[in-house]
Structure formats: C-alpha cells, structure tokens
Motif scaffolding. Sequence first.
Motif: not given
Length: 552
Positions: A402-412
Amino acid sequence: MSSDFGISVDIGTSGVRAQAVDLGRSKVVSTAITMNHPIPGANVMDHLSFSIERGGDCAHNLIIGTVNKLVGLLDIDTRDVNRVAVCGNPIQLSIFEDIEIRDLAFAGESAIRRRDIRSPDRDGKVVSSVDVGLELGTDADVYIPPAIKHEVGADALAMMVKTDFLERDEPTLVTDYGTNAEMAIKTGDDEIYSGSAAAGPAMEGQHIYRGMLASPGAISDVDPKSWRSIVLDDDLNPQLGDIVDPETGEIMDRGEMHDMAKGITGTGVIAAISSGLESGLIKRPNFTTPDGKIYLQDKIPITEKDFLEASKAFGAIRAGHMTLLKATDTEQEDLHNMYMSGASGTYVDARKAQNVGLVPPSVNEIHQVGNTSLKLATDLLMDPEEIDRLQEIADSIRAKHIMFAESKTFEKIFIQELAYWQEGMPFKMYNDFLERSNISRLPTKVKKAEIYEKVDRDIIEIGEKGLKILKRIGGIIQKEFEGCTGCQKCVKSCPEKAITVKETPTSHSIELETAKCLGHGCLRCERECPQNVLKITKMDLKPFNKETTCPE
C-alpha cells in the motif's frame, strides 16, 4: 595464521553499519557505524531524488566510499575477505549496486511504462566486489538478498524472516521503526500487506534540538517515576544515568553514566514525551513547565518544538498501522502480536511506545527483536546457500504493498493524528471521526501485553575488537553563485550547520556538506537567500577523498 572473513553491511536511511565476521569461528569480530547517511536527506525519497538528479554514479560512489571507509575501521586484513553481504531497502540496495532506480520513483507499472523505464532484476544475487567498487584487495562475492517486489525490499523481508512473523496464524504486525518505518501485517493466511510510513527523522533522534543516533552517550530511555536517564555506554549497552528534576535539570542522584550524556536518541525522546504525558508536564501540545522545556541528564532538554516534531512520527506510524488494519478488515481488538525491529524498536520501552501510539493498544504480545537487516546480512555470510531459501520465501509471499502517500485512508487518519497531537483534539472526538469514516476505533484502554525483549541492544554482538564510529562521510557540494552577496543567511538558516560561505577573488563560494544536509525535505537555505541565487541542484560535488568521486 590468516583467517577467512566476511563483511556484513546494513544500509539504512539514517546511516550505514558494517561488521567483520570470522567465518571459521562463525563469530563477529568488530563493528563500525556512521552517524548519518552520506547522501543528502533524512528519508529515502530524498536519496532517490538525489540519485536521479545527479546520476546514479554519484549516489553510488558516495555510498561505496562510505562502505569502504567503514571496512577500513574493522581492523582486519581485507585480503582475507571471501564474502560480503548487504541488506537494506530497494532504494539503498539499488544505489549500492548501481542499477536503474527511476522505477522506484513511481507507483504502478503503467507509470513506469509510460516513461520507458525498464525495472531491473531485484531477485537475490551474487555480484563481484570489484564490479560494485569495494576496495578489499581481492575479488570477493557480494550477496544481495531479494526484494519481495520492487517496493518491498530486503529489509522488510529480513524483519519477517528473522522473527516467527511468517509462522503466526493470528493477525500480527511487524514494524522496523526508523525514519521510514517499514511495516507489514499478516492475518492468518499467506497474504501479507505491507507499507512504509515516512515517519520523519525524529524516530532516529534527528530534527530534535539535542538529538543524535543510537550511539555512545545517547540518552535512550527515561524512568517516568524518578526521571532517571538511561545512557548508552561505549558498547551500546544502556546504563543508569542521573536522576534530575525535569523542570529545572537539577541533579537529584548521580548514576554511573554521570556527566557522560551527549544528546538524546529517538527512543529517549519517546520515553521523555511518554513520561511527560503521564506526569502531566505535557498537556498536548503544550508543556506545563516554567520555561516550556523538560530537562534530562546534563541539562539536555526536550522542547515543545521537539514534541511537535516527534508527534509527526507518532501520527504517521499509527496511521500506517491503522491503514493496514483497514486494508485487511482487521479490527483493533483482533490484533494479537507486534514485532518491533530496528534501533528504535529495540531500545524503546514498549509500554511507553504504546502510550504515544507507536504500538497498537490491543496486542497481547510485543516482541523486540533488534536490527534484523544486519542480522540477515550476517547470516548470509555464515551460510551463503541461505540466499536461495530467501528467494523461495520472497517468491512464495503474496504481498500487497500500500502506497501510503496515495492512500485516502492513510490521509484521513494522519490528518486526525495531527489534530490530536498538535491541536489537542479530544480522544473521543478522534474516535468519533474514525467511526464516521468506517475505521476501527482505538480502544480506550491499553492492554497489558506480554513483552519479550529478545536482544539487549540493536546490534546484538559488536565483536571482540569493539565498536568504531565513522564521523565524516560524503563530500562537499560547492559552487560560486553569481549574485551571491555573502550575507550568510543560508548559513544561519541551516538547522544542521552544513553550510559555509567563503569569499573568493570574484564573489563568494557556498559549500554544503552532503552528509549533514537534510535534502529536499528542508531547503531552508534556498528559501532564505535574499538574492534567490542559491540552487542546491546546481552545485558541484567535491569529494573528501577519491572514494567519493562524483562526475562533474
């Protein structure tokens, strides 16, 4: 009578570590480490950008020059070296091997194809020490372990293989705590999800006022009841330091490491912040002490600015863990085990790590396992056929990255983490947001997990000849910029004191030490230049010595 030796190398984001191993006795002889990385930057993306902008040969020569210097400190006859094994993440190993690296800058095969980039072979392999530039006086075999896929490197494989992570049937997390926190979750079958959180340099004691890497003289822990500092000795063993009044720094009781603390490493920062939260000296995000500082041994302070810097790391790592849980439909309460590797994962008090969110609150077992990357490299020296088994394991793992930089879940989650730590968001409000976003709520109570400290220190064995530290690595980036007035604002703005300005017959020359520079994540020097003439990418690299030569 000569011996056969091997050299194991771990190329990390914050520094490089090397060991000499007597192959006949299967015993570590000596250890040498750096205090930083020779390439500018505090994260792998800075190292990647530098390599692409300057050309791979330049970055390769900086790393190889550093490894050659470390080997020179190991106090062995390098002509007796038969094998070398090197471990690290895909970016570091690609720079070391001097192979294509641009594919690591993009997510997805289509993005790579559009740019006509051919991804190189990152399977396990054996190459020549002469071909990669190692100066041993002989041509030794260099073993490079495989990546699981191009985003999931040998260091991630090491933290899985050198623990029993792969044998676990119940949901289990493993994390290599550092500037870029590699992490993975296994949920009972063969499927593994992995990710890498850009936690920032505070995890390694950098960007902290008196921060330093785990090395002799570093405060690595703090007792929350007595406020006694724990300080690393010359062999990297934690020893008792002084008890001080945290509000004034006044010595209350002297320990055996009295007057020997030089700074504080990442684990010490975690311990001090955890203790401050527990004692009420910290009320997120402010300190309640008279001068806004918490004092440790030898008047080494933790400041409110340090707290804000460290909290970014806390938030990024917890957001990474929660993103992996969400991806695998795993509830917080169903997570059973946690494996902590790397220096920060070794020296940190696991319960204090839980207090600041670095370990999920629901786990039943916490295993602290040391530097698995260096251990994997050392094991390869002892048994070269291990590389075939590692390849089989890498091929058998169905890993999803999972690319965290592109993850909406990580961003939230990360946005809420920043609000929690840096704006004082109430815990209930934080949890309510998670629930509205269909993300598992954090438990209100921390489970009292069983803690298994598998090793006493990050580098499990330093050898009979001890530990040596290589302090000056990398080179000087230099250029005479037309329009530079010599105002020194770039010098004053640099948090790492990496810049000097020298007057020349025609203008001024700006010099920057690569190993001190924080790279693209900083660039304060460029922003502060009133003439707008300073451009780091335009500077020429002048090596400290011939081993670090980069093309002009």
